[in-house]
Enzyme design. Structure first.
Site, short mmCIF file in Angstrom:
data_model
loop_
_atom_site.label_atom_id
_atom_site.label_comp_id
_atom_site.label_asym_id
_atom_site.label_seq_id
_atom_site.Cartn_x
_atom_site.Cartn_y
_atom_site.Cartn_z
N ARG A 125 46.45 27.28 49.07
CA ARG A 125 45.18 27.80 49.57
C ARG A 125 45.35 28.28 51.01
O ARG A 125 46.12 27.68 51.78
CB ARG A 125 44.16 26.65 49.51
CG ARG A 125 42.77 26.98 49.95
CD ARG A 125 42.08 27.82 48.94
NE ARG A 125 40.64 27.82 49.11
CZ ARG A 125 39.85 28.75 48.58
NH1 ARG A 125 40.36 29.75 47.88
NH2 ARG A 125 38.54 28.68 48.74
N THR A 146 39.33 37.22 41.91
CA THR A 146 40.35 36.21 41.74
C THR A 146 41.06 36.54 40.45
O THR A 146 40.60 37.37 39.69
CB THR A 146 39.63 34.85 41.69
OG1 THR A 146 38.92 34.71 42.89
CG2 THR A 146 40.57 33.69 41.48
N THR A 203 43.75 34.14 44.50
CA THR A 203 42.58 34.91 44.92
C THR A 203 42.74 35.55 46.29
O THR A 203 43.51 35.08 47.13
CB THR A 203 41.34 33.98 44.96
OG1 THR A 203 40.18 34.75 45.24
CG2 THR A 203 41.46 32.88 45.99
N ASN A 261 39.61 36.19 47.32
CA ASN A 261 38.18 35.91 47.34
C ASN A 261 37.43 37.10 46.77
O ASN A 261 37.38 37.28 45.57
CB ASN A 261 37.66 35.52 48.73
CG ASN A 261 36.28 34.90 48.62
OD1 ASN A 261 35.93 34.36 47.56
ND2 ASN A 261 35.47 34.98 49.65
N ASP A 270 34.55 31.19 52.06
CA ASP A 270 34.41 30.01 51.19
C ASP A 270 34.09 28.74 51.99
O ASP A 270 33.73 27.71 51.42
CB ASP A 270 35.69 29.78 50.36
CG ASP A 270 35.64 30.56 49.04
OD1 ASP A 270 34.56 31.06 48.68
OD2 ASP A 270 36.69 30.66 48.38
N SER A 314 37.35 25.45 47.35
CA SER A 314 37.49 26.46 46.31
C SER A 314 36.81 26.00 45.02
O SER A 314 36.56 24.82 44.83
CB SER A 314 38.98 26.68 46.03
OG SER A 314 39.15 27.54 44.93
N SER A 315 36.53 26.95 44.15
CA SER A 315 36.03 26.62 42.82
C SER A 315 37.10 26.83 41.75
O SER A 315 36.85 26.61 40.57
CB SER A 315 34.84 27.52 42.46
OG SER A 315 33.80 27.33 43.37
N GLY A 338 35.99 34.14 39.07
CA GLY A 338 34.53 34.20 38.95
C GLY A 338 33.77 33.40 39.99
O GLY A 338 32.61 33.05 39.77
N GLY A 339 34.40 33.06 41.12
CA GLY A 339 33.69 32.33 42.17
C GLY A 339 33.15 31.01 41.64
O GLY A 339 33.86 30.28 40.93
O1 DON Z 1 38.30 29.94 45.75
C1 DON Z 1 37.22 30.30 45.32
O2 DON Z 1 36.45 29.55 44.76
C2 DON Z 1 36.81 31.77 45.44
N1 DON Z 1 37.48 32.36 46.55
C3 DON Z 1 37.10 32.46 44.16
C4 DON Z 1 36.65 33.88 44.16
C5 DON Z 1 36.60 34.48 42.82
O3 DON Z 1 36.83 33.85 41.83
C6 DON Z 1 36.19 35.88 42.75
N2 DON Z 1 36.41 36.41 41.45
N3 DON Z 1 35.75 36.98 40.72
#
Ligand code: DON
Length: 594
Positions: free
Chosen positions: A134, A406, A424, A426, A448, A477-478, A498-499
């Site tokens: 990360r 991501t 990612t 982000n 984030d 992070s997710s 997908g955040g």
């Molecule tokens: O680490 C995370 O949770 C975010 N930066 C992820 C971002 C993400 O999945 C965007 N994608 N669609």
């Protein structure tokens, strides 16, 4: 198995004792010590001749059933390269590295050198791995860096441009994971170099996606990158000479080819051009970290996920356990009853995320308590079937405090090594800033963090102290790369971008397969839904059954329809040992195998 360092220590002890007893001559002793050292050095990695695939003409394949190995990723060229690496004798770790490097070239919106990620793996010998690469907050970051003088968050500052970037972790992560690979890094990186140097054909989606960010590219770059063009169309060749040169420096100099020397100099120059704060020290200091994977049991399945600084493993654990005794299988897939139950557990898990989760190296995350059976039972005490909960009433759990871009790839090989990687930048194309002369996008991962308690980030997630900015800290992070074991053997390898919808999508995919006994394709393709506590809305993906949406509305849910949720990539290991590999149909995602 005794590890090499342990063997080395034993051998040295033996020689020392022998030297005293036998009064050995110094030269003989030195010779024996050198032999021992050489014998215990890491085994030499194999180099194989460069693999060839046609980067101008390729098809997209959504599913494959195969028995020797499989790679599912966001781009057909990357999946194909991964499988070629397996065919050349590489293992799943090698394939995952080569696939990520290929994605850094052919999938610039999320594949990256300038971002970070996580790898969860289960090696054929049973060893579980969780590698954290990360990004981290630069040493000059501070908790209020995105606030104006009135203390308000300045919109966009943590999302676009130079100040949005954390110190990239991907390159360190690739080298840290290569410890478990069999092929030389040179072999793994060469296909990516070739595609950056000679180009590859853009897909329709990619051309469109590049067209969509032209204004941002012009705004957040002082030196125009190769991605700037009047109009991109499907079939256009994208050549990235600067990126090829960066990859060559990494090939020739290892990690130092990125974190020091020319590439580092170019990154620092880019920072200075746009008011960024990453320094040479930040780059030099960056380290990927192996951590204890987050492992839990669900009805006999062993689920292996990522620990902090990803919330993914813990949230998945909470959500699965909160439904475990509810007999959800009898409710049926995507019925008002099952969706409501799942939305309520999602709400509760995300309330805890906002309060308690952050980089555990900096904040004492009460992880054990948050997943303890008593606590989770308590969390579900106010759940009423058929009635929407309220995020005003349902707060983070009471505990005794101990003072959208991501990309995911799933890989398996014939030896039984299984690898789930989510990486990612982000947002799509990260900060939209490309390092001039080095050709790669920098992340906007600083978003984030919680820039201010209670203020939502790009994904509407809020946080507080646990996820406040601090120098050297990793942002929460997710990402939820996950491996499910059945009878102590890999059964599912999965994950998605997908955040904040990542943990809920992985949760739904697991419930679909483990509880509703759905086929993998349905579990991946059927519409998904998402609740994240705040905002107090239940998001449903286009195609979600209308009557179920209406029934949920009648229960009291504020329903919000939205576009695609995630891009889930799943490999399922069938009872006969074959790999059923499915790529999401929401993008160019592609499943390859042999
Ligand atoms: O680490 C995370 O949770 C975010 N930066 C992820 C971002 C993400 O999945 C965007 N994608 N669609």
């Amino acid at each position: 198995m005794t590890s090499k360092p342990v063997l080395l220590i034993k051998f040295l002890l033996l020689i020392s004792v022998a030297s005293v007893i036998l009064n050995m001559k110094r030269r003989v002793l030195a010779l024996l010590l050198s032999i021992a050292w050489l014998a215990c050095k890491a085994p030499k990695k194999t180099s194989v001749e460069s693999i060839t695939i046609d980067p101008y003409q390729f098809n997209i394949q959504k599913k494959i059933l195969c028995e020797n190995g499989a790679v599912v990723s966001a781009h057909p060229l990357a999946s194909k390269i991964g499988v070629e690496i397996l065919k050349k004798g590489g293992n799943a770790i090698d394939a995952a590295i080569a696939t990520q490097l290929a994605l850094a070239v052919v999938y610039p919106q999320a594949g990256n050198l300038g971002g970070g990620g996580f790898m969860v793996a289960r090696l054929a010998n049973g060893k579980l791995l969780a590698l954290d690469y990360r990004e981290i907050a630069p040493l000059h970051a501070d908790r209020d860096m995105y606030l104006d003088e009135k203390g308000n968050v300045q919109p966009g500052k943590s999302v676009n441009g130079h100040l949005a970037s954390g110190v990239p972790g991907t390159v360190a992560g690739l080298f840290a994971s290569s410890k478990y690979g069999k092929l030389s890094f040179k072999t793994l990186i060469q296909p990516a170099i070739n595609m950056a140097e000679k180009g590859f054909a853009l897909t329709e989606r990619e051309a469109q996606s590049l067209n969509n960010i032209q204004n941002e590219l012009r705004t957040y770059n002082k030196v125009m990158p190769v991605f700037v063009k009047e109009t991109w169309k499907a079939g256009d060749t994208l050549i990235q000479t600067d990126l090829a040169n960066t990859l060559k420096r990494i090939r020739d100099l290892g990690e130092k080819g990125f974190y020091e020397g020319e590439t580092a100099r170019l990154m620092i120059e880019e920072m200075q051009r746009g008011g960024g704060i990453i320094t040479p020290q930040d780059l030099k200091d960056y380290q990927a970290k192996y951590r204890e994977p987050h492992v839990f049991d669900y009805k006999g399945y062993e689920i292996v996920g990522m620990p902090m600084p990803s919330s993914g493993g813990l949230l998945l654990h909470q959500m699965m356990k909160m439904i475990e005794d509810k007999n959800i299988a009898t409710m049926g897939f995507e019925t008002p009853a099952s969706v409501q139950l799942m939305a309520e557990v999602e709400r509760r898990a995300f309330a805890d995320r906002a309060e308690y989760l952050g980089d555990a190296d900096f904040y004492k995350v009460p992880a054990k308590i948050l997943v303890s059976p008593g606590y989770l039972q308590q969390r579900m005490k106010d759940y009423v079937a058929g009635v929407a909960g309220s995020s005003k009433m349902i707060r983070p759990g009471e505990i005794q405090k101990e003072s959208e871009q991501t990309t995911h790839l799933s890989v398996i090989d014939k030896e039984g090594n299984a690898v789930a990687v989510t990486t990612t930048l982000n947002d799509s194309y990260g900060s939209k800033t490309v390092v001039a002369g080095a050709g790669f996008f920098l992340n906007d991962e600083m978003d984030d963090f919680s820039a201010k308690p209670g203020t939502p980030n790009l994904y509407g997630a809020i946080g507080g102290e646990a996820n406040a900015i601090a120098p050297g800290k990793r942002m929460l992070s997710s990402m939820t790369p996950t491996i499910v074991l059945k009878n102590n053997k890999p059964y599912l390898v999965l994950g998605t971008p997908g955040g904040t919808t990542i943990p809920t999508s992985v949760f739904q995919t697991l419930v679909d397969i483990l509880e509703f006994k759905m086929g993998v394709e349905d579990a991946v393709y059927k519409p998904k839904f998402h609740h994240q506590w705040l905002p107090d809305t239940l998001d449903i993906e286009y195609g979600f059954p209308e009557n179920v949406g209406t029934a949920l509305q009648q229960m009291g849910y504020a329903i919000r329809q939205r576009g695609e949720i995630g891009r889930t990539e799943v490999i399922k290991i069938l009872p006969d040992g074959k790999f059923e590999s499915v790529a999401d149909n929401r993008g160019d995602d592609d499943a390859e195998g042999w």
